[in-house]
Enzyme design. Sequence first.
Site, PDB file in Angstrom:
ATOM      1  N   ALA A 137     -31.864  27.793  38.979  1.00 38.04           N
ATOM      2  CA  ALA A 137     -32.844  27.766  37.890  1.00 38.04           C
ATOM      3  C   ALA A 137     -33.475  26.422  37.562  1.00 38.04           C
ATOM      4  CB  ALA A 137     -32.208  28.345  36.629  1.00 38.04           C
ATOM      5  N   GLY A 141     -38.748  26.099  35.447  1.00 38.82           N
ATOM      6  CA  GLY A 141     -40.084  26.700  35.404  1.00 38.82           C
ATOM      7  C   GLY A 141     -40.013  28.213  35.265  1.00 38.82           C
ATOM      8  N   LYS A 142     -39.205  28.819  36.137  1.00 39.72           N
ATOM      9  CA  LYS A 142     -39.162  30.284  36.139  1.00 39.72           C
ATOM     10  C   LYS A 142     -38.292  30.798  34.992  1.00 39.72           C
ATOM     11  CE  LYS A 142     -40.403  30.598  40.983  1.00 39.72           C
ATOM     12  NZ  LYS A 142     -40.473  29.192  41.409  1.00 39.72           N
ATOM     13  N   ASP A 205     -34.540  31.962  43.397  1.00 39.28           N
ATOM     14  CA  ASP A 205     -35.640  31.070  43.790  1.00 39.28           C
ATOM     15  C   ASP A 205     -34.968  29.958  44.587  1.00 39.28           C
ATOM     16  OD1 ASP A 205     -38.238  29.991  43.835  1.00 39.28           O
ATOM     17  OD2 ASP A 205     -37.764  28.672  42.161  1.00 39.28           O
ATOM     18  N   CYS A 258     -40.591  28.284  48.365  1.00 40.28           N
ATOM     19  CA  CYS A 258     -41.902  27.618  48.397  1.00 40.28           C
ATOM     20  C   CYS A 258     -42.126  27.063  49.805  1.00 40.28           C
ATOM     21  CB  CYS A 258     -42.008  26.540  47.328  1.00 40.28           C
ATOM     22  SG  CYS A 258     -40.790  25.231  47.464  1.00 40.28           S
TER      23      CYS A 258
HETATM   24  N1  SAM Z   1     -36.349  28.078  39.911  1.00 39.65           N
HETATM   25  C1  SAM Z   1     -36.546  26.663  39.661  1.00 39.65           C
HETATM   26  C2  SAM Z   1     -37.771  26.481  38.809  1.00 39.65           C
HETATM   27  O1  SAM Z   1     -38.617  27.368  38.779  1.00 39.65           O
HETATM   28  O2  SAM Z   1     -37.861  25.451  38.119  1.00 39.65           O
HETATM   29  C3  SAM Z   1     -36.631  25.880  40.958  1.00 39.65           C
HETATM   30  C4  SAM Z   1     -35.426  26.074  41.828  1.00 39.65           C
HETATM   31  S1  SAM Z   1     -35.390  25.077  43.258  1.00 39.65           S
HETATM   32  C5  SAM Z   1     -36.527  25.820  44.281  1.00 39.65           C
HETATM   33  C6  SAM Z   1     -33.863  25.530  43.949  1.00 39.65           C
HETATM   34  C7  SAM Z   1     -32.648  25.075  43.185  1.00 39.65           C
HETATM   35  O3  SAM Z   1     -31.481  25.527  43.906  1.00 39.65           O
HETATM   36  C8  SAM Z   1     -32.510  23.583  43.022  1.00 39.65           C
HETATM   37  O4  SAM Z   1     -32.435  23.242  41.669  1.00 39.65           O
HETATM   38  C9  SAM Z   1     -31.225  23.230  43.743  1.00 39.65           C
HETATM   39  O5  SAM Z   1     -30.469  22.231  43.099  1.00 39.65           O
HETATM   40  C10 SAM Z   1     -30.474  24.537  43.753  1.00 39.65           C
HETATM   41  N2  SAM Z   1     -29.494  24.628  44.858  1.00 39.65           N
HETATM   42  C11 SAM Z   1     -29.251  23.749  45.850  1.00 39.65           C
HETATM   43  N3  SAM Z   1     -28.248  24.186  46.654  1.00 39.65           N
HETATM   44  C12 SAM Z   1     -27.843  25.347  46.149  1.00 39.65           C
HETATM   45  C13 SAM Z   1     -26.838  26.275  46.533  1.00 39.65           C
HETATM   46  N4  SAM Z   1     -26.075  26.075  47.602  1.00 39.65           N
HETATM   47  N5  SAM Z   1     -26.678  27.363  45.758  1.00 39.65           N
HETATM   48  C14 SAM Z   1     -27.471  27.574  44.689  1.00 39.65           C
HETATM   49  N6  SAM Z   1     -28.436  26.740  44.301  1.00 39.65           N
HETATM   50  C15 SAM Z   1     -28.622  25.648  45.030  1.00 39.65           C
END
Ligand code: SAM
Length: 480
Positions: A137, A141-142, A205, A258
């Site tokens: 999360a 944003g989402k 996400d 993305c």
């Molecule tokens: N949904 C968020 C937004 O809209 O602001 C953006 C999410 S970003 C694309 C993906 C997120 O997954 C990051 O914050 C990252 O730290 C986290 N992440 C990294 N490795 C992960 C893992 N193994 N399991 C779950 N989340 C992870």
Amino acid sequence: MVDGIFRLGLVCEAMFRFIRLGGKKMAALPLEFQKRMKNLLGQEYEAFEACYDKPGFRAIRVNPLKCSADALRGFLPFSLTPAPFATGSYYIPQQAAGLGRQPLHHAGAFYVQEPSAASAVTVLAPVPGDRVLDLCAAPGGKSTQIAGALQGQGLLWSNEVVRNRAQVLLSNMERMGVRNAVVSSCRPDLLCERLAGYFDKVLVDAPCSGEGMFRREPQAVKEWSLAHTEACAARQLAILNSAAQAVREGGVLVYSTCTFAPVENEGVVSAFLQKHPGFVLEETGLSGGRQGIPSCGDGTPSLKKTRRIYPMDGGEGHFVAKMRRLQENSNAPASYEFTAQKKPEERLAEALYKELFSVMPYGSIVQVEDKFLLLPRELPDLAGLGVLRAGILLAQKKKNRLEPEHALFMASKAQESRQKVDLPLEDPRVYSYLHGEEIGISERLKGFTTVFVEGVALGFGKASGGVLKNRYPKGLRNLK
Ligand code: SAM
């Protein structure tokens, strides 16, 4: 010699596509990326490549918990043009500067969000009363978009595995005035096992190779390799496998990235569906963007139901898939146990709430060590799940007093506040308040007072003798 170097420069320029950021040449698009995109896009590749000579899209999303789009339009010094991927998402001009320092940004009236990133929540389609899990999360944003759709009803569980990113997520949730959320920092497998079958809607996400961010984040270009996209795909599949457990029978699982990488998009969805035949793909309902490509996955025709968004479609780049769980999921996590008997200090916190607001508390007041929380009335057991915050932080015990907290005021509404100052945007006291200074107010006001800007809660202070002592948190202040 100089001429030779110059010619060599031209050849390089032709071989590598450079990305320009604000007119500055930043980094070359990797050749393997270009080759794959040519294969994917065919005749459209030229239009795709031409996008890298232009700046990226900029957009904001209005926060319906705090402000209407019409009101926001009247206050912001730039135009808002509706973006096609979500209600409340608007393109803003390239020259719109200093968004994070805008008082209405501090007040949580809007969130800066790339336009195609808003598409996943449109597909998730949360409605008031839903139980929603946002598994990856941060920065929020989402999650803040989901919270807007829930309108304070139901439960949003926002999880971010990286602890310091979870703090940023919490700060954004507080700024946006979200009342009905849990913010945690927990491993997806652990969280989803404990909360198996609890959620109507789950969003993954996923962390990805970020090809859709190339125009905005040159670092993503530098880190890119085919091997990296494959490593991302393996991690994404693991996260989705965990998420599947959290979805109730009949519930929805939305997967988004993305990136344009087939292996991370249709590839991951194919692998997931092969492992989980109890899930089926559904149409996303998005009108923007274009169909997914079956040959990018295992060839199953239903992969067309997924959605790809490219810069030519009006967003930086996103992929979204909607899957419904048909398989039963009879697990039911334990509920949070609210004790019927109120502790004496919880009564004091309730009295404080009633002193500040003219309405009944919107949650159950619960003391956890020296903190008093306003918890959503229906919650699963929180123990051992890395919870940073549940509900709203109402007050903290300081020495022998209860001090109300910034988050409580941020989630408040003008019509509920017993004591308030509502400042017009152009009032110099708005900036003084955001700098942490005392501001002059009516002598009539005494004690804790909510500060609003154009009717949107910005924080609070303590009034005495015509002065408001500043309680805007130091870490959030606008430095001069
Ligand atoms: N949904 C968020 C937004 O809209 O602001 C953006 C999410 S970003 C694309 C993906 C997120 O997954 C990051 O914050 C990252 O730290 C986290 N992440 C990294 N490795 C992960 C893992 N193994 N399991 C779950 N989340 C992870």
